[in-house]
Motif scaffolding. Sequence first.
Motif, PDB file in Angstrom:
ATOM      1  N   LEU A 121     -21.169  15.400  10.612  1.00 44.19           N
ATOM      2  CA  LEU A 121     -21.493  14.765  11.887  1.00 44.19           C
ATOM      3  C   LEU A 121     -20.542  15.215  12.991  1.00 44.19           C
ATOM      4  O   LEU A 121     -20.961  15.483  14.119  1.00 44.19           O
ATOM      5  CB  LEU A 121     -21.446  13.246  11.740  1.00 44.19           C
ATOM      6  CG  LEU A 121     -22.565  12.606  10.906  1.00 44.19           C
ATOM      7  CD1 LEU A 121     -22.263  11.139  10.647  1.00 44.19           C
ATOM      8  CD2 LEU A 121     -23.908  12.753  11.605  1.00 44.19           C
ATOM      9  N   ARG A 122     -19.258  15.301  12.662  1.00 40.65           N
ATOM     10  CA  ARG A 122     -18.277  15.694  13.661  1.00 40.65           C
ATOM     11  C   ARG A 122     -18.444  17.153  14.078  1.00 40.65           C
ATOM     12  O   ARG A 122     -18.004  17.547  15.159  1.00 40.65           O
ATOM     13  CB  ARG A 122     -16.865  15.461  13.127  1.00 40.65           C
ATOM     14  CG  ARG A 122     -16.512  13.984  13.000  1.00 40.65           C
ATOM     15  CD  ARG A 122     -15.153  13.798  12.357  1.00 40.65           C
ATOM     16  NE  ARG A 122     -14.803  12.367  12.238  1.00 40.65           N
ATOM     17  CZ  ARG A 122     -13.757  11.911  11.582  1.00 40.65           C
ATOM     18  NH1 ARG A 122     -12.936  12.763  10.969  1.00 40.65           N
ATOM     19  NH2 ARG A 122     -13.510  10.616  11.529  1.00 40.65           N
ATOM     20  N   GLY A 123     -19.041  17.937  13.212  1.00 38.61           N
ATOM     21  CA  GLY A 123     -19.229  19.348  13.526  1.00 38.61           C
ATOM     22  C   GLY A 123     -20.434  19.643  14.390  1.00 38.61           C
ATOM     23  O   GLY A 123     -20.599  20.770  14.871  1.00 38.61           O
ATOM     24  N   LEU A 124     -21.275  18.654  14.605  1.00 37.74           N
ATOM     25  CA  LEU A 124     -22.476  18.858  15.409  1.00 37.74           C
ATOM     26  C   LEU A 124     -22.148  18.790  16.893  1.00 37.74           C
ATOM     27  O   LEU A 124     -21.245  18.069  17.307  1.00 37.74           O
ATOM     28  CB  LEU A 124     -23.529  17.806  15.063  1.00 37.74           C
ATOM     29  CG  LEU A 124     -24.057  17.843  13.626  1.00 37.74           C
ATOM     30  CD1 LEU A 124     -24.973  16.653  13.378  1.00 37.74           C
ATOM     31  CD2 LEU A 124     -24.806  19.144  13.355  1.00 37.74           C
ATOM     32  N   ARG A 125     -22.896  19.527  17.667  1.00 37.25           N
ATOM     33  CA  ARG A 125     -22.712  19.526  19.114  1.00 37.25           C
ATOM     34  C   ARG A 125     -24.017  19.127  19.790  1.00 37.25           C
ATOM     35  O   ARG A 125     -25.104  19.425  19.291  1.00 37.25           O
ATOM     36  CB  ARG A 125     -22.274  20.905  19.605  1.00 37.25           C
ATOM     37  CG  ARG A 125     -20.882  21.305  19.120  1.00 37.25           C
ATOM     38  CD  ARG A 125     -19.824  20.419  19.753  1.00 37.25           C
ATOM     39  NE  ARG A 125     -18.486  20.705  19.266  1.00 37.25           N
ATOM     40  CZ  ARG A 125     -17.891  20.054  18.277  1.00 37.25           C
ATOM     41  NH1 ARG A 125     -18.534  19.054  17.671  1.00 37.25           N
ATOM     42  NH2 ARG A 125     -16.683  20.360  17.880  1.00 37.25           N
TER      43      ARG A 125
END
Length: 237
Positions: A25-29
């Motif tokens: 999730l944190r890697g999504l932009r």
Amino acid sequence: MIEPPAQPRSSSPAPARPSDLVEALRGLRVWDPQVSALPMFDPAAAPAEPVPLFAAWFGEVVAAGEVEPHTMSLATADAEGRPDVRTVMLHDVDARGWHFASHAGSRKGRHLAARPYASLGFYWPLLGRQVRVRGRVTVEPAEVAHADLHARSTGALAAALVGHQSEVLPAYEELERASQAAWERAEREPDVAVPSWTAYVVEPDEVEFFQGDARRRHVRLNYRREDGGWVTELLWP
């Protein structure tokens, strides 16, 4: 008696390692400006009523290639006020409001019978846009629902004929049998009536248009019904 050596005490617990899901999730932009530029939206140039703006935005997202732009989240509440949400299809938008249809005996149908008020949510990520609609829900005459259903595909009619929406399904094989029989009937009787099929209209009290911005300076224009007309106001993002 010899005392065992004292164990070192940790001043604070070790930080928990993020789960694979959290890391993903944190890697999504969202709305990466290096991938695509979002359109500008000048609220000062918006029309005096929400439906023309919705129609314009809808045409733009269709032209941009948005996948299934006519799908929308429909939020309702049961008799105790407990909320629920699902994705349905938009059938029309006119001066009265936003139209959709379902079985009267479905969960959403039962909710609307008890509390005839709903919210809709559209999200079109290609252009960074959202539209939110809130209002009272009214039921169209039976002939309107009949015409709406029979203007759609054979598959839509067959699905309506299967019925039992939201009821417990004992075994998938029962659905297969019912679906096959419904398809055969829909092809044999293309004008067959489905009494439970109901057309609804969300008559809006509020309609909000959200234009995303890569720098998080989102534009939110809210239309609010007042004294038989519409007032507009900007909202902080």
